[in-house]
Write an enzyme that holds these catalytic residues in place. Sequence first.
Site, PDB file in Angstrom:
ATOM      1  N   HIS A 177       0.835  -1.208   0.000  1.00 55.53           N
ATOM      2  CA  HIS A 177       0.000   0.000   0.000  1.00 55.53           C
ATOM      3  C   HIS A 177       0.865   1.251   0.000  1.00 55.53           C
ATOM      4  CE1 HIS A 177       1.167  -0.411   4.167  1.00 55.53           C
ATOM      5  NE2 HIS A 177       0.789   0.844   4.383  1.00 55.53           N
TER       6      HIS A 177
ATOM      7  N   ARG B 105       4.161   6.297  14.591  1.00 54.46           N
ATOM      8  CA  ARG B 105       4.289   6.843  13.235  1.00 54.46           C
ATOM      9  C   ARG B 105       3.691   8.242  13.165  1.00 54.46           C
ATOM     10  NH1 ARG B 105       0.752   3.829   8.984  1.00 54.46           N
ATOM     11  NH2 ARG B 105      -0.748   5.222   9.930  1.00 54.46           N
TER      12      ARG B 105
HETATM   13  C1  SIN Z   1       2.737   1.177   7.849  1.00 48.82           C
HETATM   14  O1  SIN Z   1       2.192   0.647   6.897  1.00 48.82           O
HETATM   15  O2  SIN Z   1       2.737   2.399   7.963  1.00 48.82           O
HETATM   16  C2  SIN Z   1       3.442   0.337   8.894  1.00 48.82           C
HETATM   17  C3  SIN Z   1       4.712  -0.201   8.349  1.00 48.82           C
HETATM   18  C4  SIN Z   1       5.435  -1.069   9.328  1.00 48.82           C
HETATM   19  O3  SIN Z   1       4.943  -1.289  10.436  1.00 48.82           O
HETATM   20  O4  SIN Z   1       6.521  -1.544   8.988  1.00 48.82           O
END
Ligand code: SIN
Length: 287
Positions: free
Chosen positions: A119, A278
């Site tokens: 994605h 994040r």
């Molecule tokens: C995400 O898709 O933002 C998470 C990626 C990850 O946890 O490595």
Amino acid sequence: MPAPEVTLSEPPRTSPASYRAIGVKPLNPTVGAEITGVDLAQPIPQNVAAELRRAFEEHMVIFLRGPAIDHEAHARLAKVFGKPHVAPSTVQWRVEGHPEVTKIHADGDSKYVAGEDWHSDMSCDPEPPMGSVLYLHTLPPLGGDTVFASMYAAYEALSDTMKATIADLRAVHSSAKSFGDKVARDLELPTSSHPMVRTHPVSGRKALFVNRGYTTHIEGLPAQESEAILRFLYEHVANPNFQCRFTWSSHAIAIWDNRCLQHMAIWDYFPQTRSGFRIQIQGDRPV
Ligand code: SIN
């Protein structure tokens, strides 16, 4: 030996030796670089910020390995790249007092993990986040890598016929496809239509912009044709020639460009714990 099936043009990059304020070590000829020499405990000087932005633009995803950081230092780093994007669909994962920070967490009770299919983050939003800054503090003993794929490389490797076929097509990206069964039923889930090929606002290069996580169909095509083209493109973008794979260490950070990359979090560590935070960065409407 036969020539590789896909030959990629060299991306426009400056030499790692041209960086003065930071260290830049490309992971491969196509995508990704490890960065050294950044002290995240202090405000980031202008010259370091400028080189971080250059490395981000040239390598699409950059990785830093460092000591623990708090939400303030995380936010300071994200600010080097832009303003925070607070996505409506992520409300249940937000950190109290820091609406721009979402928790990324998986353990033995998890039924799913964030981003376990290919994605581009929040491509369902009308103005999807241009980038993401992911900090992981807790890692499983083994596994939990993230794979990144260059959508410049994926686009450039298509035949001229396929490029012409999709050039003016738009596809629908739906939050419900990715989050529908994971969030409160009354939450407003965005759906957006975007061009299948977008032009990166900084590099001017074309990148493929459909992904299995969010894209539901191509506008104006019969369902079977839309499905066939998307199925082909989803297989195409997963070609290892377009990828790098990052093996995390505790307190590492990945900063990626959603406008020209897709990524996938590998969930091969159940029931171990993988945890972090994040911050996404505001982007603009894909054109
Ligand atoms: C995400 O898709 O933002 C998470 C990626 C990850 O946890 O490595």
